[in-house]
Scaffold this active site. Structure first.
Site, PDB file in Angstrom:
ATOM      1  N   HIS A  17      50.810 -28.765 -40.911  1.00 39.72           N
ATOM      2  CA  HIS A  17      50.945 -27.707 -39.991  1.00 39.72           C
ATOM      3  C   HIS A  17      50.860 -27.600 -38.283  1.00 39.72           C
ATOM      4  O   HIS A  17      52.003 -27.544 -37.759  1.00 39.72           O
ATOM      5  CB  HIS A  17      50.268 -26.449 -40.520  1.00 39.72           C
ATOM      6  N   LYS A  41      47.429 -18.486 -54.222  1.00 39.47           N
ATOM      7  CA  LYS A  41      47.722 -19.707 -54.884  1.00 39.47           C
ATOM      8  C   LYS A  41      47.096 -20.576 -56.739  1.00 39.47           C
ATOM      9  O   LYS A  41      45.663 -20.317 -56.507  1.00 39.47           O
ATOM     10  CB  LYS A  41      47.272 -20.893 -54.257  1.00 39.47           C
ATOM     11  N   ARG A  93      58.049 -31.364 -46.954  1.00 42.66           N
ATOM     12  CA  ARG A  93      57.847 -32.711 -46.912  1.00 42.66           C
ATOM     13  C   ARG A  93      58.075 -33.381 -47.933  1.00 42.66           C
ATOM     14  O   ARG A  93      59.422 -33.447 -47.760  1.00 42.66           O
ATOM     15  CB  ARG A  93      55.703 -32.657 -47.744  1.00 42.66           C
ATOM     16  N   SER A 131      47.390 -28.112 -47.781  1.00 45.39           N
ATOM     17  CA  SER A 131      45.826 -27.536 -47.444  1.00 45.39           C
ATOM     18  C   SER A 131      44.721 -27.424 -49.153  1.00 45.39           C
ATOM     19  O   SER A 131      43.711 -26.967 -49.251  1.00 45.39           O
ATOM     20  CB  SER A 131      45.761 -26.086 -47.612  1.00 45.39           C
TER      21      SER A 131
HETATM   22  O1  PNS Z   1      53.055 -21.971 -47.127  1.00 43.14           O
HETATM   23  P1  PNS Z   1      53.142 -22.151 -47.834  1.00 43.14           P
HETATM   24  O2  PNS Z   1      52.321 -21.141 -48.823  1.00 43.14           O
HETATM   25  O3  PNS Z   1      54.160 -22.600 -48.512  1.00 43.14           O
HETATM   26  O4  PNS Z   1      53.536 -20.054 -47.454  1.00 43.14           O
HETATM   27  C1  PNS Z   1      54.809 -19.331 -48.218  1.00 43.14           C
HETATM   28  C2  PNS Z   1      55.221 -18.413 -47.770  1.00 43.14           C
HETATM   29  C3  PNS Z   1      53.435 -17.093 -47.732  1.00 43.14           C
HETATM   30  C4  PNS Z   1      55.766 -18.502 -46.864  1.00 43.14           C
HETATM   31  C5  PNS Z   1      55.974 -17.146 -48.867  1.00 43.14           C
HETATM   32  O5  PNS Z   1      55.067 -17.253 -49.557  1.00 43.14           O
HETATM   33  C6  PNS Z   1      55.867 -15.926 -48.153  1.00 43.14           C
HETATM   34  O6  PNS Z   1      57.203 -15.645 -47.816  1.00 43.14           O
HETATM   35  N1  PNS Z   1      55.382 -14.937 -48.303  1.00 43.14           N
HETATM   36  C7  PNS Z   1      55.684 -13.617 -48.063  1.00 43.14           C
HETATM   37  C8  PNS Z   1      55.946 -12.646 -49.026  1.00 43.14           C
HETATM   38  C9  PNS Z   1      57.909 -12.272 -49.577  1.00 43.14           C
HETATM   39  O7  PNS Z   1      58.480 -12.548 -47.880  1.00 43.14           O
HETATM   40  N2  PNS Z   1      58.557 -13.706 -50.207  1.00 43.14           N
HETATM   41  C10 PNS Z   1      59.576 -13.560 -50.477  1.00 43.14           C
HETATM   42  C11 PNS Z   1      59.816 -14.910 -50.283  1.00 43.14           C
HETATM   43  S1  PNS Z   1      61.741 -15.051 -50.510  1.00 43.14           S
END
Ligand code: PNS
Length: 160
Positions: A17, A41, A93, A131
């Protein structure tokens, strides 16, 4: 002035990250690291609270001067708009990330076509870092040095 939002759960922030955030900080005028506060998660809640995750990212990015860290509980696209962001930057990744990232980029683009999603390829040494893997290694007493910033290693070892 172009503002990029680097979103994620960051539970906790890893060296992968941090590499993406540093590279985004070189490319854009301002980078806002958006911490998804209540992201779940694999059916479990986060290990670190949103405040702890924000604090660890602030500590790990203290050497960068165009970074802001903020938690959010809304849709990502609404957070980006509220923060005046222009671009969403995500790290990519292995191929396994692609399908999910492609879906999120498409749906976010549908909700606001003015916000572009850009991907930065993960550095090869961080290609298989996550993570969840870091948390599992730490929970079972394995070494996480180099996989996470020093402050995170300390927090995983000693708690807060
Ligand atoms: O690092 P991650 O956990 O893969 O990040 C995922 C994240 C937080 C970017 C994604 O889950 C997100 O955007 N969550 C906020 C809610 C949202 O907007 N959901 C619709 C996405 S299309």
């Amino acid at each position: 002035m172009t503002t990029a939002v680097v979103p994620g759960t960051f539970d906790p922030i890893t060296s992968g990250h941090l590499d993406i955030i540093e590279r985004a900080a070189h490319l854009f005028d301002e980078v806002i690291v958006g911490v998804a506060a209540s992201e779940h998660k694999n059916g479990t809640g986060p290990l670190f609270t949103a405040d702890q995750r924000v604090g660890l990212i602030q500590e790990a990015t203290a050497h960068l001067n165009n970074i802001r860290v903020a938690p959010f509980e809304t849709l990502l696209i609404d957070f980006v708009r509220a923060q005046g962001g222009d671009v969403i930057v995500k790290g990519l990744r292995a191929m396994t990330d692609f399908e999910h990232e492609f879906q999120m980029a498409a749906l976010n683009g549908r909700m606001n076509s003015e916000v572009e999603t850009l991907f930065i390829m993960s550095a090869p040494e961080f290609m298989y870092l996550s993570s969840s893997a870091v948390k599992e290694i730490a929970a079972l007493g394995g070494p996480v040095n180099g996989l996470v910033p020093n402050c995170v290693e300390k927090a995983l070892r000693n708690g807060f």
